[in-house]
Design a protein around this motif. Structure first.
Motif, PDB file in Angstrom:
ATOM      1  N   VAL A   1      48.847  41.326  55.389  1.00 46.96           N
ATOM      2  CA  VAL A   1      49.974  41.787  54.941  1.00 46.96           C
ATOM      3  C   VAL A   1      49.707  42.051  53.344  1.00 46.96           C
ATOM      4  CG1 VAL A   1      52.393  41.407  54.064  1.00 46.96           C
ATOM      5  CG2 VAL A   1      51.420  40.714  56.431  1.00 46.96           C
ATOM      6  N   GLN A   2      50.151  43.292  52.853  1.00 50.74           N
ATOM      7  CA  GLN A   2      49.993  43.685  51.345  1.00 50.74           C
ATOM      8  C   GLN A   2      50.985  44.243  50.789  1.00 50.74           C
ATOM      9  OE1 GLN A   2      46.592  46.102  52.635  1.00 50.74           O
ATOM     10  NE2 GLN A   2      47.605  48.014  52.149  1.00 50.74           N
ATOM     11  N   PHE A   3      51.086  44.026  49.452  1.00 48.08           N
ATOM     12  CA  PHE A   3      52.232  44.763  48.728  1.00 48.08           C
ATOM     13  C   PHE A   3      51.750  44.728  47.100  1.00 48.08           C
ATOM     14  CE2 PHE A   3      52.899  40.063  48.541  1.00 48.08           C
ATOM     15  CZ  PHE A   3      53.349  39.883  47.179  1.00 48.08           C
ATOM     16  N   ASP A   4      52.640  45.657  46.599  1.00 47.92           N
ATOM     17  CA  ASP A   4      52.210  45.946  44.992  1.00 47.92           C
ATOM     18  C   ASP A   4      53.214  44.984  44.077  1.00 47.92           C
ATOM     19  OD1 ASP A   4      51.199  46.729  42.739  1.00 47.92           O
ATOM     20  OD2 ASP A   4      51.711  48.810  42.921  1.00 47.92           O
ATOM     21  N   PHE A   5      52.782  44.084  43.224  1.00 49.47           N
ATOM     22  CA  PHE A   5      53.502  43.453  42.264  1.00 49.47           C
ATOM     23  C   PHE A   5      53.995  44.460  41.204  1.00 49.47           C
ATOM     24  CE2 PHE A   5      53.690  40.701  38.477  1.00 49.47           C
ATOM     25  CZ  PHE A   5      54.753  39.980  38.722  1.00 49.47           C
TER      26      PHE A   5
ATOM     27  N   CYS B   1      44.607  38.585  44.947  1.00 47.43           N
ATOM     28  CA  CYS B   1      45.379  39.453  43.923  1.00 47.43           C
ATOM     29  C   CYS B   1      44.389  40.335  42.961  1.00 47.43           C
ATOM     30  CB  CYS B   1      46.248  38.581  42.921  1.00 47.43           C
ATOM     31  SG  CYS B   1      47.178  39.410  41.953  1.00 47.43           S
ATOM     32  N   ALA B   2      44.649  41.575  42.903  1.00 48.75           N
ATOM     33  CA  ALA B   2      43.887  42.346  41.956  1.00 48.75           C
ATOM     34  C   ALA B   2      44.487  42.360  40.491  1.00 48.75           C
ATOM     35  CB  ALA B   2      43.968  43.906  42.543  1.00 48.75           C
TER      36      ALA B   2
ATOM     37  N   LEU C   1      35.146  34.184  49.660  1.00 46.89           N
ATOM     38  CA  LEU C   1      34.390  34.934  48.271  1.00 46.89           C
ATOM     39  C   LEU C   1      35.000  36.216  48.063  1.00 46.89           C
ATOM     40  CD1 LEU C   1      31.142  34.083  49.186  1.00 46.89           C
ATOM     41  CD2 LEU C   1      32.323  32.689  47.727  1.00 46.89           C
ATOM     42  N   LEU C   2      35.037  36.694  46.948  1.00 48.06           N
ATOM     43  CA  LEU C   2      35.304  37.985  46.337  1.00 48.06           C
ATOM     44  C   LEU C   2      34.104  38.492  45.827  1.00 48.06           C
ATOM     45  CD1 LEU C   2      38.996  37.994  44.891  1.00 48.06           C
ATOM     46  CD2 LEU C   2      38.281  38.929  46.996  1.00 48.06           C
ATOM     47  N   THR C   3      33.428  39.575  46.189  1.00 51.63           N
ATOM     48  CA  THR C   3      32.291  40.181  45.517  1.00 51.63           C
ATOM     49  C   THR C   3      32.553  41.224  44.685  1.00 51.63           C
ATOM     50  OG1 THR C   3      31.829  41.946  47.109  1.00 51.63           O
ATOM     51  CG2 THR C   3      31.280  39.692  47.869  1.00 51.63           C
ATOM     52  N   SER C   4      31.583  41.461  43.804  1.00 53.38           N
ATOM     53  CA  SER C   4      31.670  42.649  42.670  1.00 53.38           C
ATOM     54  C   SER C   4      31.837  43.922  43.454  1.00 53.38           C
ATOM     55  CB  SER C   4      30.359  42.625  41.823  1.00 53.38           C
ATOM     56  OG  SER C   4      29.191  42.722  42.721  1.00 53.38           O
ATOM     57  N   GLU C   5      31.523  44.043  44.707  1.00 55.41           N
ATOM     58  CA  GLU C   5      31.832  45.253  45.460  1.00 55.41           C
ATOM     59  C   GLU C   5      33.112  45.486  45.737  1.00 55.41           C
ATOM     60  OE1 GLU C   5      28.650  45.291  48.252  1.00 55.41           O
ATOM     61  OE2 GLU C   5      26.790  45.809  46.631  1.00 55.41           O
ATOM     62  N   GLY C   6      33.923  44.366  45.828  1.00 60.61           N
ATOM     63  CA  GLY C   6      35.340  44.663  46.134  1.00 60.61           C
ATOM     64  C   GLY C   6      35.600  44.150  47.686  1.00 60.61           C
ATOM     65  N   VAL C   7      34.711  43.416  48.103  1.00 62.96           N
ATOM     66  CA  VAL C   7      34.750  42.814  49.537  1.00 62.96           C
ATOM     67  C   VAL C   7      35.177  41.413  49.578  1.00 62.96           C
ATOM     68  CG1 VAL C   7      33.306  42.469  51.612  1.00 62.96           C
ATOM     69  CG2 VAL C   7      32.846  44.746  50.110  1.00 62.96           C
ATOM     70  N   LEU C   8      36.252  40.953  50.531  1.00 57.45           N
ATOM     71  CA  LEU C   8      36.520  39.763  50.714  1.00 57.45           C
ATOM     72  C   LEU C   8      35.705  39.220  51.883  1.00 57.45           C
ATOM     73  CD1 LEU C   8      38.362  37.050  50.460  1.00 57.45           C
ATOM     74  CD2 LEU C   8      39.832  38.386  52.122  1.00 57.45           C
ATOM     75  N   VAL C   9      34.838  38.228  51.544  1.00 57.52           N
ATOM     76  CA  VAL C   9      34.045  37.602  52.639  1.00 57.52           C
ATOM     77  C   VAL C   9      34.446  36.170  52.964  1.00 57.52           C
ATOM     78  CG1 VAL C   9      31.416  36.903  53.184  1.00 57.52           C
ATOM     79  CG2 VAL C   9      32.042  38.870  51.545  1.00 57.52           C
ATOM     80  N   VAL C  10      34.569  35.810  54.154  1.00 57.68           N
ATOM     81  CA  VAL C  10      34.891  34.431  54.647  1.00 57.68           C
ATOM     82  C   VAL C  10      33.885  33.701  55.577  1.00 57.68           C
ATOM     83  CG1 VAL C  10      36.545  33.107  56.002  1.00 57.68           C
ATOM     84  CG2 VAL C  10      37.353  35.024  54.665  1.00 57.68           C
ATOM     85  N   PHE C  11      33.510  32.374  54.834  1.00 61.35           N
ATOM     86  CA  PHE C  11      32.440  31.547  55.690  1.00 61.35           C
ATOM     87  C   PHE C  11      33.189  30.584  56.246  1.00 61.35           C
ATOM     88  CE2 PHE C  11      30.237  33.680  52.376  1.00 61.35           C
ATOM     89  CZ  PHE C  11      29.171  34.021  53.015  1.00 61.35           C
ATOM     90  N   GLU C  12      32.932  30.217  57.618  1.00 65.03           N
ATOM     91  CA  GLU C  12      33.415  28.897  58.280  1.00 65.03           C
ATOM     92  C   GLU C  12      32.280  28.064  58.414  1.00 65.03           C
ATOM     93  OE1 GLU C  12      36.199  29.803  61.267  1.00 65.03           O
ATOM     94  OE2 GLU C  12      37.439  30.455  60.056  1.00 65.03           O
ATOM     95  N   GLY C  13      32.301  26.898  57.929  1.00 65.81           N
ATOM     96  CA  GLY C  13      31.262  26.057  58.393  1.00 65.81           C
ATOM     97  C   GLY C  13      29.967  26.313  57.808  1.00 65.81           C
ATOM     98  N   GLY C  14      29.893  27.056  56.694  1.00 65.02           N
ATOM     99  CA  GLY C  14      28.588  27.665  56.170  1.00 65.02           C
ATOM    100  C   GLY C  14      28.140  28.920  56.833  1.00 65.02           C
TER     101      GLY C  14
ATOM    102  N   ASP D   1      40.800  47.835  49.300  1.00 70.92           N
ATOM    103  CA  ASP D   1      41.254  49.212  48.217  1.00 70.92           C
ATOM    104  C   ASP D   1      41.491  48.829  46.886  1.00 70.92           C
ATOM    105  OD1 ASP D   1      41.059  50.627  50.720  1.00 70.92           O
ATOM    106  OD2 ASP D   1      43.218  50.497  51.084  1.00 70.92           O
ATOM    107  N   HIS D   2      41.875  47.667  46.581  1.00 68.94           N
ATOM    108  CA  HIS D   2      42.088  47.326  45.262  1.00 68.94           C
ATOM    109  C   HIS D   2      41.229  46.009  44.975  1.00 68.94           C
ATOM    110  CE1 HIS D   2      45.887  49.767  44.566  1.00 68.94           C
ATOM    111  NE2 HIS D   2      45.749  49.833  45.951  1.00 68.94           N
ATOM    112  N   PRO D   3      40.082  46.072  44.412  1.00 64.25           N
ATOM    113  CA  PRO D   3      39.303  44.702  44.469  1.00 64.25           C
ATOM    114  C   PRO D   3      39.988  43.654  43.575  1.00 64.25           C
ATOM    115  CG  PRO D   3      38.110  46.901  43.630  1.00 64.25           C
ATOM    116  CD  PRO D   3      39.560  47.425  43.844  1.00 64.25           C
TER     117      PRO D   3
END
Length: 282
Positions: free
Chosen positions: A195-199, A179-180, A134-147, A156-158
């Motif tokens: 790993v991160q980079f700028d398009f 991707c932002a 999930l991507l939240t409105s606060e710019g956080v990536l959240v991962v759930f496994e099995g609920g 840094d870049h939502p």
């Protein structure tokens, strides 16, 4: 290698997927009118040519497209649609037909903020047992496994889109791609190593995956659609990282060669840390 073409500007998300198993990837594109359309893209004398194949209609906004094999191994597309602004509702495109897949109830409550985007991971144990990013409105990536909440990572870049793929060599597990809107791109493994980079271009839609730019050959691609409707496919991308290890992981690896000592290590993580600490410091 970069190849480009133009499509309508009202794109929500896209996905390369060989759903008809002809050895060539089709390009699935979700539009803001709740429609998903599949296209065939071919490289003809250096020009990227599009051919419309099939269209599916949904009852709410499509916010994610993911490819995942069925339990029998057949290719299928998981379509994520917004449901009441909170829940993730998933449907399947398989054999050209739409079927109900399942939902992830109250995911935004568990994540702690409104959901900007979400994606179902590959089926691990069965059709309804999936991992979710999930991507939240606060710019956080959240991962759930099995609920269950696995981890969360502020970006840094939502990001505005998230998906699962195996485009990199970061590990044998699928990679989480974010991707932002400014083109900043994150590739993460299941542990959150990144790993991160700028398009370096404002982006309206983004999707990683394998695509056939040449007949019979699928290659790793990052597919970007900019604000003018231009499609850019970045191919030949190979990334490899050495995942950072904790002291606990290093010690566990060293003890693998000592069966007698290995038998004495507790299974509980806290007790294991105390045991290994006593070995180090007495």
């Amino acid at each position: 290698t970069v190849s480009a073409t133009s499509i309508p500007y009202n794109v929500m998300c896209l996905l390369p997927c060989d759903i008809d198993e002809d050895g060539r990837q089709e390009l699935f594109i979700a539009f803001d009118d709740y429609a998903v359309i599949s296209y065939r893209l071919s490289l003809v004398e250096g020009i990227l040519v599009t051919e419309k194949l099939q269209k599916w209609s949904f009852t709410s906004e499509v916010v994610s497209l993911n490819a995942t094999p069925s339990v029998s191994g057949d290719p299928q597309v998981v379509v994520g649609t917004e449901h009441m602004g909170r829940d993730g509702l998933f449907s399947l495109i398989s054999g050209g037909q739409i079927s109900q897949f399942g939902n992830f109830p109250e995911a935004s409550h568990l994540a702690g903020a409104y959901i900007e985007a979400f994606a179902a991971g590959p089926c691990q144990k069965g059709q309804n047992d999936v991992d979710v990013a999930l991507l939240t409105s606060e710019g956080v990536l959240v991962v759930f496994e099995g609920g269950e909440l696995k981890w969360r990572k502020p970006l840094d870049h939502p990001g505005f889109t998230v998906s699962w793929t195996n485009i990199t060599t970061m590990s044998q597990d699928p990679t989480i791609c974010v991707c932002a809107n400014d083109g900043f791109t994150y590739l993460l493994d299941r542990k959150g190593n990144v790993v991160q980079f700028d398009f370096d271009t404002s982006v309206a839609a983004f999707k990683p995956g394998h695509y056939a730019l040449k007949s019979g050959t699928n290659t790793e691609c990052l597919v970007y659609v900019d604000l003018s409707g231009s499609v850019t496919m970045v191919s030949g991308l190979v990334l490899a990282v050495i995942a950072p290890q904790t002291l606990l992981e290093v010690l566990e690896a060293d003890i693998e060669g000592n069966p007698e000592l290995k038998k004495k290590i507790p299974q509980d993580r806290d007790e294991k840390c105390q045991f290994l600490s006593s070995l180090l410091y007495g």
